[in-house]
Design an enzyme around this catalytic site. Structure first.
Site, PDB file in Angstrom:
ATOM      1  NE  ARG A 115       4.242  41.466  -6.655  1.00 40.91           N
ATOM      2  CZ  ARG A 115       3.217  40.626  -6.793  1.00 40.91           C
ATOM      3  NH1 ARG A 115       2.432  40.695  -7.851  1.00 40.91           N
ATOM      4  NH2 ARG A 115       2.984  39.703  -5.882  1.00 40.91           N
ATOM      5  N   GLY A 132       5.520  31.974   3.285  1.00 37.68           N
ATOM      6  CA  GLY A 132       5.682  33.354   2.832  1.00 37.68           C
ATOM      7  C   GLY A 132       5.466  33.423   1.337  1.00 37.68           C
ATOM      8  CG  ASP A 167      -1.305  44.527  -9.556  1.00 35.41           C
ATOM      9  OD1 ASP A 167      -0.203  44.404 -10.133  1.00 35.41           O
ATOM     10  OD2 ASP A 167      -2.144  45.401  -9.859  1.00 35.41           O
ATOM     11  CG  LEU A 215      -0.668  35.868   2.207  1.00 40.39           C
ATOM     12  CD1 LEU A 215      -1.858  34.927   2.098  1.00 40.39           C
ATOM     13  CD2 LEU A 215      -0.359  36.470   0.823  1.00 40.39           C
ATOM     14  CD  GLU A 245       3.305  43.636  -0.747  1.00 42.56           C
ATOM     15  OE1 GLU A 245       2.658  42.722  -1.287  1.00 42.56           O
ATOM     16  OE2 GLU A 245       2.949  44.192   0.295  1.00 42.56           O
ATOM     17  N   GLY A 246       6.519  39.836  -3.155  1.00 38.24           N
ATOM     18  CA  GLY A 246       7.154  39.084  -4.236  1.00 38.24           C
ATOM     19  C   GLY A 246       8.643  39.358  -4.212  1.00 38.24           C
ATOM     20  CD  GLN A 300      37.453  60.626 -14.599  1.00 37.23           C
ATOM     21  OE1 GLN A 300      38.249  59.703 -14.436  1.00 37.23           O
ATOM     22  NE2 GLN A 300      37.334  61.264 -15.748  1.00 37.23           N
ATOM     23  CB  THR A 356       3.334  46.064   7.397  1.00 39.33           C
ATOM     24  OG1 THR A 356       4.513  45.436   6.885  1.00 39.33           O
ATOM     25  CG2 THR A 356       3.514  47.581   7.371  1.00 39.33           C
ATOM     26  NE  ARG A 405      34.602  63.381   4.250  1.00 36.38           N
ATOM     27  CZ  ARG A 405      34.870  63.219   5.532  1.00 36.38           C
ATOM     28  NH1 ARG A 405      34.274  63.970   6.453  1.00 36.38           N
ATOM     29  NH2 ARG A 405      35.730  62.293   5.924  1.00 36.38           N
TER      30      ARG A 405
HETATM   31  C1  LIG Z   1       9.451  44.210   6.792  1.00 33.97           C
HETATM   32  C2  LIG Z   1       8.470  43.173   6.328  1.00 33.97           C
HETATM   33  C3  LIG Z   1       7.123  43.478   6.309  1.00 33.97           C
HETATM   34  C4  LIG Z   1       6.195  42.500   5.947  1.00 33.97           C
HETATM   35  N1  LIG Z   1       4.849  42.801   5.993  1.00 33.97           N
HETATM   36  C5  LIG Z   1       3.947  41.816   5.690  1.00 33.97           C
HETATM   37  C6  LIG Z   1       2.545  42.074   5.823  1.00 33.97           C
HETATM   38  O1  LIG Z   1       2.102  43.181   6.143  1.00 33.97           O
HETATM   39  N2  LIG Z   1       1.688  41.038   5.582  1.00 33.97           N
HETATM   40  C7  LIG Z   1       2.115  39.801   5.207  1.00 33.97           C
HETATM   41  O2  LIG Z   1       1.279  38.932   4.988  1.00 33.97           O
HETATM   42  N3  LIG Z   1       3.442  39.532   5.081  1.00 33.97           N
HETATM   43  C8  LIG Z   1       4.365  40.503   5.327  1.00 33.97           C
HETATM   44  N4  LIG Z   1       5.707  40.247   5.205  1.00 33.97           N
HETATM   45  C9  LIG Z   1       6.149  38.918   4.833  1.00 33.97           C
HETATM   46  C10 LIG Z   1       6.605  38.869   3.383  1.00 33.97           C
HETATM   47  O3  LIG Z   1       5.485  38.906   2.547  1.00 33.97           O
HETATM   48  C11 LIG Z   1       7.426  37.580   3.199  1.00 33.97           C
HETATM   49  O4  LIG Z   1       8.632  37.766   3.907  1.00 33.97           O
HETATM   50  C12 LIG Z   1       7.709  37.273   1.754  1.00 33.97           C
HETATM   51  O5  LIG Z   1       6.538  36.827   1.109  1.00 33.97           O
HETATM   52  C13 LIG Z   1       8.778  36.192   1.608  1.00 33.97           C
HETATM   53  O6  LIG Z   1       8.411  35.080   2.349  1.00 33.97           O
HETATM   54  P1  LIG Z   1       9.405  34.431   3.433  1.00 33.97           P
HETATM   55  O7  LIG Z   1       9.998  35.520   4.229  1.00 33.97           O
HETATM   56  O8  LIG Z   1       8.653  33.384   4.152  1.00 33.97           O
HETATM   57  O9  LIG Z   1      10.558  33.792   2.600  1.00 33.97           O
HETATM   58  P2  LIG Z   1      10.507  32.345   1.892  1.00 33.97           P
HETATM   59  O10 LIG Z   1       9.262  32.219   1.114  1.00 33.97           O
HETATM   60  O11 LIG Z   1      10.810  31.308   2.892  1.00 33.97           O
HETATM   61  O12 LIG Z   1      11.725  32.474   0.909  1.00 33.97           O
HETATM   62  C14 LIG Z   1      13.079  32.399   1.374  1.00 33.97           C
HETATM   63  C15 LIG Z   1      14.009  32.671   0.205  1.00 33.97           C
HETATM   64  O13 LIG Z   1      13.766  31.698  -0.823  1.00 33.97           O
HETATM   65  C16 LIG Z   1      13.468  32.368  -2.031  1.00 33.97           C
HETATM   66  N5  LIG Z   1      12.464  31.624  -2.774  1.00 33.97           N
HETATM   67  C17 LIG Z   1      11.202  31.294  -2.388  1.00 33.97           C
HETATM   68  N6  LIG Z   1      10.551  30.649  -3.375  1.00 33.97           N
HETATM   69  C18 LIG Z   1      11.412  30.573  -4.415  1.00 33.97           C
HETATM   70  C19 LIG Z   1      11.335  30.035  -5.724  1.00 33.97           C
HETATM   71  N7  LIG Z   1      10.209  29.451  -6.173  1.00 33.97           N
HETATM   72  N8  LIG Z   1      12.433  30.119  -6.518  1.00 33.97           N
HETATM   73  C20 LIG Z   1      13.583  30.710  -6.076  1.00 33.97           C
HETATM   74  N9  LIG Z   1      13.713  31.241  -4.847  1.00 33.97           N
HETATM   75  C21 LIG Z   1      12.643  31.171  -4.013  1.00 33.97           C
HETATM   76  C22 LIG Z   1      12.929  33.723  -1.640  1.00 33.97           C
HETATM   77  O14 LIG Z   1      13.085  34.669  -2.669  1.00 33.97           O
HETATM   78  C23 LIG Z   1      13.780  34.035  -0.439  1.00 33.97           C
HETATM   79  O15 LIG Z   1      14.984  34.583  -0.870  1.00 33.97           O
HETATM   80  C24 LIG Z   1       6.646  41.215   5.561  1.00 33.97           C
HETATM   81  C25 LIG Z   1       8.012  40.932   5.556  1.00 33.97           C
HETATM   82  C26 LIG Z   1       8.927  41.888   5.944  1.00 33.97           C
HETATM   83  C27 LIG Z   1      10.382  41.551   5.945  1.00 33.97           C
END
Ligand SMILES: Cc1cc2nc3c(=O)[nH]c(=O)nc-3n(C[C@H](O)[C@H](O)[C@H](O)COP(=O)(O)OP(=O)(O)OC[C@H]3O[C@@H](n4cnc5c(N)ncnc54)[C@H](O)[C@@H]3O)c2cc1C
Length: 380
Positions: free
Chosen positions: A240, A132, A237, A126, A361-362, A276, A159, A265
C-alpha cells in the site's frame, strides 16, 4: 553509476541515479511497454543492476538496509515513469519483505539472494475470482499430507504472474490461512496471462491455477494459520505504501506533461498556460503532489521508527494519493484535449493507470470506511 548497495546511503545521490534511469530508460518507453503489455527482460535486469528490487532488506540478510522514506521516493520516481514497472517492484518487494521478516534461516538462504538480485521474481497471490477486498473468503486450500502440503485453488489478477519464479500463495489451512512459497516449476502450477487490462498493462498480470500442487514443509512461511494477521498485513502495508508513493509519481507525471503541453499549445492567439481555468488545474496538481508526497513521507518515517501508527498513516497516504492521482490524470487528459485521448501523449496511460491505484492494495471504499477509525480511536 553507483547502485543501491551498502549502508552508506546518500538519499539525494540515490534518487538522482533513479531519476536518470527513469528519464532515460523508463519514461520514454512506457507507452511502448503499455501497448505491448510487457516489460523487456533487459529492463528488469537493469532494475537488478541498480539494486532496486528489495533494497530495504537488512544488510545481514544481503539487502542494503535502505530506509523506507528513500524507498518511497524511489517508488515515486519509478511510478512517475511507468506504473507497470512500479507494480512489479511493489509485489516483488512484498514477497521479499515477507521472506525477510517471517522466513526461517533456511528459507532466507534459499530465496533472498535471488530475490534481492532479481534473478528470481516473486509474486503475491492473494486475490481469487470470487474474493478480493474480503480476503477471508479465499477458497484456496492447503491440506497436510504427511509432512507435505497439497494446495488446490485459483488465484487471479496476479501482477507479474506471467514472469513469476516463486509464488507467495495464501491458502486456508483449517480455520486460519497460511502462506506458502511455491516455485513456478512445481507440478500443477498453471499460469495464464490476462491481457487487455485497463491500466498497469505492462505488469504482465496472470491468473494462476494450482492443481494438487505438492510442496514440502519448508514451503510454509511461519506456523500454520498465522498468515492472515501477520504475513498478509505486513506485506499489504508495504504494498500500500508503494502504491501511495507510485500515485505521487503519477500526479507528478501529469503535472510535468501539462506544464510542457500548455506552454507549447496556443488557443485564441494565446498560450494555454495563460488561461485561468488551466492554471487552476495545474495549481491543483502542484498542491496534490506536494500533499501526497508529505503524507507518504510521514508514513515512511513512522515505518523507519517502527511505529505501528504507520499502518493508518499508510492508509491515509494511499487514499489521498490514489484519489488525487485519478483527479490529476483526469484533468491532464482534459487539458490535452483530443491529444490527451491518443497514444501520442502519456496522459491517457496515466489516466488508466491512476484508476488502478484506487482498486489495488485496499480500494478507495475500504479506505473511506476504515480511516474514520482514526477519528474515533480516542473516543469510547
Ligand atoms: C491491475 C491489478 C493488479 C492486481 N495485482 C494483484 C496481485 O498482484 N495480487 C493479488 O493478490 N491481487 C491483485 N489484484 C487484485 C486486487 O487486490 C483486488 O482487485 C482488490 O483487492 C479488490 O478486490 P476485487 O477486485 O475482488 O473487488 P471487490 O472486493 O469485489 O469489490 C468490488 C467493489 O466493492 C467495493 N467494496 C468491497 N468491500 C466493500 C466494503 N466493505 N464497503 C464498501 N465498498 C466495498 C470495492 O471498493 C469495489 O469498489 C490486482 C488487481 C488489479 C486491478
Amino acid at each position: 553509476m553507483s547502485t543501491v548497495t551498502g549502508l552508506d546511503h546518500d538519499r539525494e545521490a540515490i534518487l538522482a541515479e533513479v531519476r536518470a534511469f527513469v528519464d532515460t530508460e523508463v519514461a520514454p518507453n512506457a507507452g511502448d511497454f503499455d501497448q505491448s503489455e510487457r516489460l523487456p527482460r533487459t529492463l528488469l535486469d537493469r532494475v537488478g543492476e541498480l539494486g532496486l528490487w528489495a533494497p530495504f532488506l537488512p544488510v545481514e540478510q544481503g539487502g542494503a538496509g535502505l530506509d523506507m522514506v528513500t524507498l518511497g521516493r524511489i517508488h515515486e520516481e519509478v511510478g512517475r515513469g511507468c506504473s507497470g514497472l512500479r507494480s512489479m517492484l511493489t509485489v516483488h518487494g512484498m514477497v521479499s519483505w515477507a521472506v525477510g521478516r517471517w522466513g526461517s534461516d533456511e528459507q532466507r538462504d534459499r530465496w533472498l539472494p535471488e530475490l534481492i538480485s532479481g534473478g528470481t521474481f516473486g509474486v503475491f497471490c492473494l486475490s481469487e475470482p470470487d474474493s478480493g477486498s474480503d480476503a477471508s473468503a479465499a477458497g484456496t486450500l492447503a491440506v497436510a499430507d504427511g509432512s507435505d502440503w497439497v494446495i488446490n485453488g485459483h488465484k487471479k489478477w496476479i501482477t507479474g504472474g506471467q514472469v513469476a519464479d516463486v509464488l507467495l500463495v495464501f491458502a486456508r489451512t483449517g480455520p486460519g490461512m497460511s502462506a506458502f512459497l511455491v516455485p513456478r516449476t512445481a507440478d500443477g502450477v498453471e499460469i495464464t496471462p490476462i491481457p487487455n487490462m485497463l491500466g498497469t498493462r505492462s505488469s504482465m498480470i496472470a491468473e494462476i491455477v494450482l492443481r494438487d500442487v505438492r510442496v514440502g514443509a519448508e514451503a510454509r512461511l511461519g506456523p500454520p494459520g498465522w498468515a492472515a494477521g501477520t504475513v498478509m498485513t505486513g506485506a499489504l502495508d508495504l504494498g500500500r505504501y508503494s502504491v501511495a508513493c507510485g500515485s505521487v509519481g503519477i500526479i507528478q507525471a501529469c503535472l510535468d506533461a501539462c506544464v510542457a503541453y500548455t506552454t507549447r499549445r496556443t488557443v485564441h492567439d494565446g498560450r494555454l498556460r495563460d488561461l485561468q481555468l488551466i492554471r487552476r488545474k495545474v495549481s491543483d496538481m502542484v498542491t496534490s503532489a506536494r500533499a501526497a508526497r508529505l503524507l507518504c513521507e510521514h508514513a515512511g518515517r513512522l515505518k523507519d521508527a517502527g511505529d505501528p501508527a504507520t499502518i493508518m498513516a499508510t492508509w491515509v497516504a494511499k487514499y489521498h494519493a490514489s484519489t488525487a492521482a485519478t483527479a490529476a490524470a483526469s484533468d491532464a487528459v482534459q487539458i490535452h484535449g483530443a491529444n490527451g485521448c491518443s497514444a501520442d501523449y502519456p496522459v491517457a496511460r496515466l489516466y488508466r493507470d491512476a484508476k488502478i491505484m484506487e482498486i489495488i492494495e485496499g480500494s478507495t471504499e475500504l479506505q473511506q470506511t476504515t480511516i474514520a477509525e482514526e477519528a474515533y480511536r480516542e473516543v469510547a
